[in-house]
Design an enzyme around this catalytic site. Structure first.
Site, PDB file in Angstrom:
ATOM      1  CB  CYS A   1      -8.731   1.395  14.388  1.00 48.33           C
ATOM      2  SG  CYS A   1      -8.730   0.026  15.561  1.00 48.33           S
TER       3      CYS A   1
ATOM      4  CG  HIS B   1     -14.425  -0.196  -3.107  1.00 52.51           C
ATOM      5  ND1 HIS B   1     -14.219  -0.622  -4.391  1.00 52.51           N
ATOM      6  CD2 HIS B   1     -15.599  -0.747  -2.723  1.00 52.51           C
ATOM      7  CE1 HIS B   1     -15.225  -1.406  -4.769  1.00 52.51           C
ATOM      8  NE2 HIS B   1     -16.081  -1.480  -3.773  1.00 52.51           N
TER       9      HIS B   1
ATOM     10  CB  VAL C   1      -8.794   3.592  -2.607  1.00 57.13           C
ATOM     11  CG1 VAL C   1      -9.821   2.484  -2.396  1.00 57.13           C
ATOM     12  CG2 VAL C   1      -7.628   3.082  -3.446  1.00 57.13           C
TER      13      VAL C   1
ATOM     14  CE1 TYR D   1      -4.374  -0.877  -0.356  1.00 55.47           C
ATOM     15  CE2 TYR D   1      -3.487  -2.854   0.677  1.00 55.47           C
ATOM     16  CZ  TYR D   1      -4.485  -2.215  -0.042  1.00 55.47           C
ATOM     17  OH  TYR D   1      -5.584  -2.910  -0.465  1.00 55.47           O
TER      18      TYR D   1
ATOM     19  N   PRO E   1     -12.574   2.056 -22.641  1.00 54.19           N
ATOM     20  CG  PRO E   1     -10.273   2.119 -22.213  1.00 54.19           C
ATOM     21  CD  PRO E   1     -11.592   2.383 -21.600  1.00 54.19           C
TER      22      PRO E   1
ATOM     23  CB  ALA F   1     -11.810   8.566 -18.409  1.00 55.01           C
TER      24      ALA F   1
ATOM     25  CD  GLN G   1     -16.480   0.223  -8.695  1.00 56.92           C
ATOM     26  OE1 GLN G   1     -16.409  -0.982  -8.538  1.00 56.92           O
ATOM     27  NE2 GLN G   1     -16.586   0.779  -9.877  1.00 56.92           N
TER      28      GLN G   1
ATOM     29  CB  CYS H   1      -5.251   1.717  16.524  1.00 61.56           C
ATOM     30  SG  CYS H   1      -6.560   2.807  17.100  1.00 61.56           S
TER      31      CYS H   1
ATOM     32  CB  CYS I   1      -8.194   0.635  20.687  1.00 63.21           C
ATOM     33  SG  CYS I   1      -7.997  -0.161  19.083  1.00 63.21           S
TER      34      CYS I   1
HETATM   35  P1  NAD Z   1     -10.899  -2.548 -12.534  1.00 63.43           P
HETATM   36  O1  NAD Z   1      -9.424  -2.449 -12.362  1.00 63.43           O
HETATM   37  O2  NAD Z   1     -11.602  -3.813 -12.255  1.00 63.43           O
HETATM   38  O3  NAD Z   1     -11.280  -2.142 -14.033  1.00 63.43           O
HETATM   39  C1  NAD Z   1     -10.775  -0.965 -14.605  1.00 63.43           C
HETATM   40  C2  NAD Z   1     -11.580  -0.670 -15.841  1.00 63.43           C
HETATM   41  O4  NAD Z   1     -11.107   0.585 -16.355  1.00 63.43           O
HETATM   42  C3  NAD Z   1     -11.415  -1.708 -16.955  1.00 63.43           C
HETATM   43  O5  NAD Z   1     -12.697  -2.083 -17.439  1.00 63.43           O
HETATM   44  C4  NAD Z   1     -10.630  -0.951 -18.027  1.00 63.43           C
HETATM   45  O6  NAD Z   1     -10.975  -1.341 -19.328  1.00 63.43           O
HETATM   46  C5  NAD Z   1     -11.043   0.478 -17.752  1.00 63.43           C
HETATM   47  N1  NAD Z   1     -10.105   1.492 -18.220  1.00 63.43           N
HETATM   48  C6  NAD Z   1      -8.760   1.386 -18.359  1.00 63.43           C
HETATM   49  N2  NAD Z   1      -8.244   2.526 -18.832  1.00 63.43           N
HETATM   50  C7  NAD Z   1      -9.271   3.400 -18.964  1.00 63.43           C
HETATM   51  C8  NAD Z   1      -9.380   4.739 -19.393  1.00 63.43           C
HETATM   52  N3  NAD Z   1      -8.303   5.442 -19.792  1.00 63.43           N
HETATM   53  N4  NAD Z   1     -10.591   5.326 -19.413  1.00 63.43           N
HETATM   54  C9  NAD Z   1     -11.708   4.641 -19.025  1.00 63.43           C
HETATM   55  N5  NAD Z   1     -11.659   3.355 -18.621  1.00 63.43           N
HETATM   56  C10 NAD Z   1     -10.465   2.742 -18.587  1.00 63.43           C
HETATM   57  O7  NAD Z   1     -11.500  -1.338 -11.699  1.00 63.43           O
HETATM   58  P2  NAD Z   1     -12.896  -1.177 -11.002  1.00 63.43           P
HETATM   59  O8  NAD Z   1     -14.011  -1.610 -11.860  1.00 63.43           O
HETATM   60  O9  NAD Z   1     -12.879   0.191 -10.416  1.00 63.43           O
HETATM   61  O10 NAD Z   1     -12.718  -2.278  -9.862  1.00 63.43           O
HETATM   62  C11 NAD Z   1     -12.946  -1.993  -8.681  1.00 63.43           C
HETATM   63  C12 NAD Z   1     -11.728  -2.046  -7.742  1.00 63.43           C
HETATM   64  O11 NAD Z   1     -10.507  -1.485  -8.209  1.00 63.43           O
HETATM   65  C13 NAD Z   1     -12.121  -1.188  -6.617  1.00 63.43           C
HETATM   66  O12 NAD Z   1     -12.065  -1.938  -5.445  1.00 63.43           O
HETATM   67  C14 NAD Z   1     -11.116  -0.045  -6.556  1.00 63.43           C
HETATM   68  O13 NAD Z   1     -10.948   0.358  -5.225  1.00 63.43           O
HETATM   69  C15 NAD Z   1      -9.937  -0.678  -7.150  1.00 63.43           C
HETATM   70  N6  NAD Z   1      -8.879   0.181  -7.695  1.00 63.43           N
HETATM   71  C16 NAD Z   1      -8.855   1.528  -7.491  1.00 63.43           C
HETATM   72  C17 NAD Z   1      -7.824   2.281  -8.016  1.00 63.43           C
HETATM   73  C18 NAD Z   1      -7.812   3.770  -7.761  1.00 63.43           C
HETATM   74  O14 NAD Z   1      -8.258   4.210  -6.703  1.00 63.43           O
HETATM   75  N7  NAD Z   1      -7.337   4.575  -8.717  1.00 63.43           N
HETATM   76  C19 NAD Z   1      -6.806   1.676  -8.769  1.00 63.43           C
HETATM   77  C20 NAD Z   1      -6.851   0.282  -8.942  1.00 63.43           C
HETATM   78  C21 NAD Z   1      -7.905  -0.441  -8.402  1.00 63.43           C
HETATM   79 ZN    ZN Z   2      -8.361   1.384  17.445  1.00 58.35          ZN
END
Ligand code: NAD
Ligand code: ZN
Length: 244
Positions: free
Chosen positions: A129, A121, A103, A71, A217, A234, A101, A150, A153
């Site tokens: 904690c 998420h 983070v 992380y 895409p 995007a 979704q 933490c 606690c």
């Molecule tokens: P995923 O990784 O499962 O899927 C990502 C999607 O984004 C794919 O379908 C892919 O084709 C698409 N993609 C890739 N490049 C793109 C672009 N330039 N424009 C638009 N779309 C594009 O992600 P998800 O569906 O969000 O899965 C959920 C999990 O992934 C969550 O738990 C989330 O917390 C976590 N996650 C978050 C991050 C972040 O916070 N940036 C990064 C990695 C994973």
């Molecule tokens: Zn705690």
């Protein structure tokens, strides 16, 4: 090649929506250099790492140091990233509900107030904690803390994200579900649609009568639920909706 007329028509629909929900996934931040979990970039994280070792309570119990290091590597990556054109375009939507979704905190870094983003998420920019005593703290992404307890606690501190097998934050989920159940339009951006229950929000909005636009895409199962799909990145597509 995406048809310009289609983008203008969809942009008009989105801009005239009175109850717009934007539902985003990792793809929204992919063009900021943040790898996704499942596709659309060169090295999706789950093609190289085992999610059960790194993003589950069991993984944390068996090797907490590895989990914290992983992380912290992602936090340092995020510290060096910047919001892309899609985040900036979304920042202009003062009345939409932003459900993500993701983070990361890239949307907030455009100036969008943190209360305006529903993080289903959790947040990698926070520690909390592990025993859920209520303690949580923002961390320095460039120099994140190592393994620690933490301070409230004495249980283990851990990243403030939701892992596999854990529940979503209840109030955030309720707010997101309420917005989706009353939406007249939903903009889905960069999500694979395979992580539940988050992906069920698209179904919820669709069955409530919202016009669903899916941006990705690559083809995903969400194309079948959407009224319109635009296959593109995007950062190119989203600003075009708000260009005029
Ligand atoms: P995923 O990784 O499962 O899927 C990502 C999607 O984004 C794919 O379908 C892919 O084709 C698409 N993609 C890739 N490049 C793109 C672009 N330039 N424009 C638009 N779309 C594009 O992600 P998800 O569906 O969000 O899965 C959920 C999990 O992934 C969550 O738990 C989330 O917390 C976590 N996650 C978050 C991050 C972040 O916070 N940036 C990064 C990695 C994973
Ligand atoms: Zn705690």
């Amino acid at each position: 090649m995406v048809d310009d007329r289609l983008l203008i028509d969809l942009g008009d629909r989105i801009k005239s929506s009175e109850r717009l929900v934007v539902f985003s996934g990792a793809g929204l931040s992919a063009q900021s250099g943040i790898p996704t979990f499942r596709g659309g970039c060169d090295h999706p994280l789950w093609s190289e790492y085992d999610p059960m070792k790194l993003a589950s309570p069991e993984g944390f119990a068996s090797d907490p140091d590895l989990v914290i290091k992983w992380y912290n590597w992602r936090r340092q990556q995020l510290a060096e990233a910047a919001p892309n054109a899609a985040h900036h375009a979304l920042a202009s939507l003062m009345n939409a509900t932003l459900v993500t979704q993701n983070v990361d905190d890239l949307q907030e870094r455009t100036g969008t107030h943190e209360d305006h983003v529903l993080h289903l998420h959790g947040s990698i920019a926070h520690d909390r904690c592990h025993d859920q005593c209520g303690w949580s703290e923002r961390v320095d992404l460039a120099e994140p803390p190592g393994m620690r307890q933490c301070p409230a606690c004495g249980a283990a501190a851990r990243p403030g994200v939701v892992w596999f097998g854990e529940s979503l934050p209840h109030e955030t989920w309720e707010q997101a579900a309420h917005a989706c159940a009353h939406a007249d339009c939903m903009l889905v951006i960069g999500t694979s649609g395979v992580v539940q229950p988050a992906a069920s929000l698209v179904e919820l909005a669709g069955s409530a009568g919202a016009f669903v636009v899916n941006i990705n895409p690559e083809p995903t199962p969400l194309d079948d639920l959407a009224d319109a799909s635009v296959h593109g990145g995007a950062a190119e597509v989203i600003p075009q909706f708000f260009a005029s």
